[in-house]
Design an enzyme around this catalytic site. Structure first.
Site, PDB file in Angstrom:
ATOM      1  N   LEU A 415      76.967  89.598 -15.688  1.00  0.00           N
ATOM      2  CA  LEU A 415      77.226  88.878 -14.451  1.00  0.00           C
ATOM      3  C   LEU A 415      76.787  87.439 -14.665  1.00  0.00           C
ATOM      4  O   LEU A 415      75.827  87.173 -15.393  1.00  0.00           O
ATOM      5  CB  LEU A 415      76.424  89.482 -13.288  1.00  0.00           C
ATOM      6  CG  LEU A 415      76.784  90.902 -12.838  1.00  0.00           C
ATOM      7  CD1 LEU A 415      75.836  91.348 -11.740  1.00  0.00           C
ATOM      8  CD2 LEU A 415      78.224  90.976 -12.347  1.00  0.00           C
ATOM      9  N   ASP A 416      77.489  86.490 -14.033  1.00  0.00           N
ATOM     10  CA  ASP A 416      77.048  85.096 -14.095  1.00  0.00           C
ATOM     11  C   ASP A 416      75.610  84.992 -13.601  1.00  0.00           C
ATOM     12  O   ASP A 416      75.169  85.785 -12.756  1.00  0.00           O
ATOM     13  CB  ASP A 416      77.923  84.207 -13.205  1.00  0.00           C
ATOM     14  CG  ASP A 416      79.333  84.053 -13.743  1.00  0.00           C
ATOM     15  OD1 ASP A 416      79.549  84.385 -14.919  1.00  0.00           O
ATOM     16  OD2 ASP A 416      80.199  83.601 -12.983  1.00  0.00           O
ATOM     17  N   MET A 417      74.905  84.000 -14.095  1.00  0.00           N
ATOM     18  CA  MET A 417      73.519  83.769 -13.683  1.00  0.00           C
ATOM     19  C   MET A 417      73.402  83.704 -12.159  1.00  0.00           C
ATOM     20  O   MET A 417      72.463  84.241 -11.566  1.00  0.00           O
ATOM     21  CB  MET A 417      73.010  82.468 -14.305  1.00  0.00           C
ATOM     22  CG  MET A 417      71.567  82.128 -14.002  1.00  0.00           C
ATOM     23  SD  MET A 417      71.107  80.568 -14.796  1.00  0.00           S
ATOM     24  CE  MET A 417      69.355  80.509 -14.462  1.00  0.00           C
TER      25      MET A 417
END
Length: 568
Positions: A415-417
């Site tokens: 998942l994106d940060m």
């Protein structure tokens, strides 16, 4: 108080930001929220642009920048710049020149070697265009294409006929075999001899047909080759011209970049090529040095002005491949400005790079489920999935520490940060291989919830926009029909409130920033996710959450489904 008589191209403020003190440190240009002073300058520039370019949203736009500055005598105002060497509307050139800082390098004189070589390149371009569009070449290429289609059809028909003939020979051979099994040469020598002769004839027929097919292929190959040779001769001339153009262009690009002597507040100068070489960034992209940020700083330093704060915004229609919203603020680009702004900002007290600080340091990582094979976590927004260039803390490092006996790769997906929600990690090589295969075969079900900055009129739909990395502005992604990877998202509206829409998003593929781009792009939902600093506007967080994750257990094959709600 604001001075009404700032020097040079410095524009005095029309209004002073309410209750806003001047910042003590300069804006970190690659990740920031506009300071009130920079925002006020941007608003005033936007008002000016509205008067001089009232139909801006009908045309492809530009990035504009403002730099709040103070003179040596304490006079306060701001500078304006636009990205690019020129403006699209030539009738506005004189007006713009009076309002915006000049380019760092204005160009070579008409009688310079550069101009002479540029004229040669223009001539080569004209020759390439003329040769490429030459009717003789076009006709030859079409004729070759036609011959190839004819050859393909003729060979295909021949092969189909051979298949049928082979079937008939097989039937005949079977009948002969039946006869020979019941007759011997002594019983009926004539019949036996006839059957033998027919069998030999069938074998010869097979060889004859194969030779005929090869002869047909050779015929068409020779016919196509003769015509293709004429095409190749003409394309070779174009190829030679293109190689010459490339060589001259590289030489001119080097000459051009040597003219960009970039200043900093201490008066130190460095060339663009030198700065890119120092950071191993390779060849500078075309247009390096012509962005708003370096233009503004260069002018300020040359006029002994002190930079206070800075911001950039997009004005006009977005390019089809990119996501730029009219009036939205954006950071400086990484590809062109990344290697040069650090030098230009030397000597200034600059905001700390927020990308160097770990926003998840005090955040806990919730373990939703685990056994000896897998672990499912609820990742908080701000925590990396895997270690980054500057920050080691991540889901992967935390799980490794908690499960030290885990073997092989842990991370199966990411998942994106800035995105929160469910992630599954493998604790063994066997588990990793099994879950990874489920992802490849699209048997893993993922559902996200997102809050977007706008009202979506439709109830549901699909988005198909191929994505590719924007190499001049990492980590941004852009839409590219020609080279992008296929990306598909299904969406449904949950509810609408306060000019926002709550959505369910189903990523059919798993491209980087897929949901963020598909929501923000004009050909997608044209509505950025709330808090998306890359494709929209910053907020307290990115309002995107992976709320549901379903897959089969990698060992027991038992269906597993997890759901974590979030309140935006």
């Amino acid at each position: 108080m604001i001075s009404k008589h700032p020097p040079g191209l410095v524009i005095p403020f029309s209004n002073e930001p309410q209750l806003a003190l001047l910042p003590e440190t300069f804006t970190y240009p690659f990740c920031y929220q506009p300071d009130p002073w920079a925002k006020q300058a941007a608003i005033e520039l936007q008002q000016w642009l509205s008067l001089h370019t009232p139909d801006a949203q009908q045309h492809e736009g530009k990035m504009y920048g403002v730099l709040v500055v103070k003179s040596q005598r304490g006079e306060l105002g701001y500078l304006c710049a636009y990205s690019g060497a020129t403006i699209a509307l030539s009738d506005l050139k004189e007006t713009f020149n009076k309002h915006f800082v000049p380019n760092i390098f204005e160009g070579f004189s008409q009688d310079s070697d550069f101009s002479t070589h540029q004229a040669i390149i223009n001539q080569i371009n004209a020759e390439i265009e003329a040769l490429s569009s030459c009717q003789t070449l076009v006709d030859l290429q079409e004729e070759v294409a036609t011959l190839k289609r004819q050859a393909e059809k003729a060979i295909s028909l021949k092969q189909q006929a051979m298949v049928e003939q082979k079937k008939q020979r097989k039937i005949t051979r079977h009948a002969i075999s039946e006869q020979l099994s019941t007759w011997t040469e002594t019983h009926d020598p004539d019949t036996f001899a006839h059957a033998k002769a027919l069998s030999i004839s069938l074998s010869r027929e097979s060889v004859t047909h194969k030779k005929a097919l090869q002869a047909l292929k050779t015929y068409w190959q020779q016919k196509i080759a003769a015509l293709s040779e004429q095409v190749t001769e003409k394309l070779d001339v174009i190829s030679v011209l293109k190689k010459r153009r490339k060589k001259l262009s590289n030489k001119l690009q080097k000459q051009l970049f040597q003219q960009y002597q970039l200043l900093n507040i201490d008066g130190n100068k460095k060339e663009v090529l030198e700065l890119f070489a120092e950071q191993d960034k390779g060849k500078p992209p075309a247009g390096t040095g012509d962005c708003a940020a370096p233009k503004l700083l260069q002018y300020a330093f040359s006029q002994q002005l002190i930079p206070i704060c800075f911001t950039e915004f997009w004005w006009g229609k977005s390019h089809p491949s990119e996501i730029r919203k009219h009036g939205y603020y954006y950071p400086a680009c990484q590809g062109k400005c990344g290697p040069i702004l650090p030098h230009m900002l030397q000597g200034l007290a600059v905001d700390i790079n927020p990308l160097l600080t770990n926003p998840a340091e005090q955040l806990s990582l919730e373990i939703v489920y685990h056994d000896q094979h897998i672990v499912v976590v609820n990742k908080p927004a701000g925590l990396l999935s895997v270690p980054g260039k500057n920050i080691q803390d991540s889901v992967e490092t935390r799980i490794k520490a908690k499960f030290p006996h885990a073997q092989g790769k842990l991370i199966v997906h990411r998942l994106d940060m800035a995105t929160s929600g469910l992630l599954v990690l493998a604790l063994s090589e066997r588990a990793h291989k099994s879950i990874q295969q489920q992802f490849i075969e699209k048997r893993v079900e993922k559902r996200y919830i997102a809050l977007v900055d706008g009202v979506i009129a439709e109830e549901s739909g699909n988005i198909n926009l191929p994505l590719i990395l924007d190499i001049n502005d990492r980590p941004r992604q852009k839409v590219c029909v020609e080279h992008g990877k296929f990306a598909k998202t299904t969406w449904h509206v949950i509810e609408r409130f306060n000019d926002k829409t709550l959505l369910q998003l189903y990523p059919i593929t798993g491209r980087t920033h897929q949901l963020r781009v598909h929501c923000a792009h004009p050909d997608g939902l044209n509505t950025p996710i709330t808090g998306d600093g890359l494709y929209g506007t910053l907020a307290d967080r990115l309002h995107l959450h992976a709320e549901t994750l379903s897959f089969n257990h990698p060992i027991t094959k038992e269906p597993l489904s997890f759901h974590i709600q979030v309140n935006f």
